[in-house]
Design a protein around this motif. Structure first.
Motif: not given
Ligand code: ADP
Ligand code: MG
Length: 474
Positions: A168, A298-300, A302, A310, A313-314, A317-318, A323, A340
């Motif tokens: 992270t 951003r993950m939240k 998504y 999860y 989303a992960k 955002i990699r 993203s 997605s």
């Protein structure tokens, strides 16, 4: 059973043009021992100057880590002799770190957790040493490269949590464009502190500090090894010593270097050659208000707003660019789940298959949105879309252009399809009669003829519907 406690000290090299306190070039991969200046060696009569770009980058990370930012900069001198330190001291921040008392939120499948940040401070890197069999070689290009050190509180409770924190943090650093944080280049390295305690005890156990672990995989192995080693000690009534250890990637084990207990006296004092420098509140405000949306936020979004998993989303955002592509495609009107799917599945497949990185291809949100629209309004089938997708990335063209070039456009005009279907029925009078005699399954054969004769250009759903209507009229 014991509970594990982990605290990390992470060093990150900043991607500035010049070094922390001198104008020499901040790069050490090519032409060894060339990017150095008399200031990096503290020749008599030279003075350091503070690199403003490095300070700004460090402040942006201090903001992202929700720390209280100091109202002024001051530096301390940490004295020790070692060949990788030609000045005989390192300029760092001991008494007044740039930021303190912050946190970084991390997410996993089950929810979120704040990893508390004790402090973030600015310092300079040492030279890089490469130990051979019976001698070592040294590259001074790394001397004076700007570093930030991020020190967590001892609040990390598992090896997975430690790796999640590091990933992270690395993403945040990359989104802020303050470092590539490439482990293989030593741009992100950490010291790993590990201790164990009895499950019912509130007091932290005695820790071992594993120095300079260079990759996340090594962090994982070093922690696992320490848990194993310390568990064995405790089970056998052997006291754990407060010590500094090193990790060997060859064996996956850690080895004692020295017993700590303040063994090294660095004789810190205030760096006399750099005056205190005010950090203007307006500078911090400016950095805050220009801060981009960070990966965890951003993950939240998504997960909570778009209903993605999860994992998805992960994956999205990699990289910031991925993203951004996703966000923009949604802004253009695409359905988040469909966008997605294309990015996390088809695009990933494409990159893997062609051994490409995302930044080596050119795909735009306009392209992806158009592709999704063309599927949804049935201009092209899902099968055709896969082909269009490949060409779209390979040749960087808009889907509309590609389907014209490839003659893929599906016929969706009902009148045209009706005419076409009737021509097929006229050519297959025998089959039509079979149908009328009650063997209605023959319609499948007729449908096959329609699709074959149209070369896949007719929308199958519509053709099927119209065929069933027209054959009734016979
Ligand atoms: P030092 O000054 O010796 O480096 P610090 O108190 O600054 O020690 O702590 C350094 C790191 O060690 C921090 O990341 C902190 O979270 C971690 N740490 C401190 N105590 C423990 C402990 N008992 N178990 C695990 N990690 C610890
Ligand atoms: Mg320390």
């Amino acid at each position: 059973m014991y509970k594990v406690t982990i605290g990390l000290e992470v060093h990150v090299e900043l991607n500035t043009k010049s070094k922390m306190f001198s104008p020499s070039v901040n790069s050490y991969d090519k032409n060894i021992n060339t990017n150095i200046s008399v200031i990096d060696f503290a020749f008599p009569g030279t003075l350091p100057t503070v690199n403003k770009a490095a300070v700004n980058k460090a402040i942006s990370l201090a903001v992202a880590l929700n720390t209280e930012i100091s109202s002024y900069l001051m530096f301390d001198r940490k004295n020790y002799y070692y060949p990788d330190l030609p000045k005989g001291f390192q300029i760092t921040q001991m008494t007044k770190p740039l930021g303190k008392n912050g946190y970084l939120e991390i997410l996993d499948e089950n929810g979120s957790k704040k990893v508390f940040i004790h402090q973030i401070h600015i310092e300079e890197d040492s030279a890089s040493l490469d130990h051979k069999d019976n001698y070592s070689v040294i590259n001074y290009n790394r001397v004076g490269v700007p570093l930030v050190e991020i020190v967590t509180e001892p609040c990390i409770e598992s090896v997975d949590e430690a790796i999640n924190f590091l990933e992270t943090l690395r993403n945040v650093i990359r989104y802020l464009n303050i470092s590539d944080a490439d482990q293989t280049k030593g741009q992100i390295r950490c010291d790993v502190n590990v201790s164990l305690r009895k499950e019912d005890s509130d007091e932290l156990g005695v820790r071992a500090e594993v120095k300079n672990v260079n990759s996340f995989q090594s962090v994982r192995e070093a922690i696992n090894y320490e848990i194993e080693r310390q568990t064995e000690c405790l089970n056998n009534g052997i006291e754990i010593k407060r010590e500094t250890r090193r990790y060997s990637p060859d064996t996956g084990k850690t080895y004692s270097m020295r017993e700590k207990a303040d063994a090294v006296d660095y004789k810190y004092y205030v760096e006399p050659n750099i005056p205190k420098i005010d950090i203007e509140p307006s500078l911090v405000e400016n950095i805050k208000s220009n801060m981009i949306t960070l990966p965890v936020e951003r993950m939240k979004k998504y997960i909570n707003e778009y209903g993605l998993s999860y994992r998805e989303a992960k994956n999205l955002i990699r990289e910031k660019e991925i993203s951004d592509l996703f966000n923009k495609t949604i802004d253009l009107g695409s359905n988040p789940k469909e966008a997605s799917n294309w990015i996390t599945m088809k695009l990933t497949e494409y990159l893997n298959k062609n051994a490409l990185e995302f930044n080596e291809i050119s795909i735009t949100a306009e392209m992806l949105n158009e592709l999704i629209t063309l599927i949804n309004n049935k201009t092209i089938s899902n099968e055709q879309a896969k082909k269009v997708f490949e060409v779209m990335i390979g040749e960087s063209k808009m889907p509309n252009v590609i389907i014209k070039e490839l003659g893929m456009e599906q016929v969706t005009n009902e009148e045209e399809i009706r005419k076409f279907v009737n021509e097929i029925l006229d050519d297959n009078i025998d089959a039509v009669n079979t149908y009328k005699s009650g063997k209605i399954n023959i319609v499948g054969f007729l449908m096959g003829q329609v699709l074959k004769a149209s070369g896949g250009k007719i929308n199958p759903g519509l053709a099927n519907k119209i065929l069933n209507i027209e054959i009734q009229k016979r």
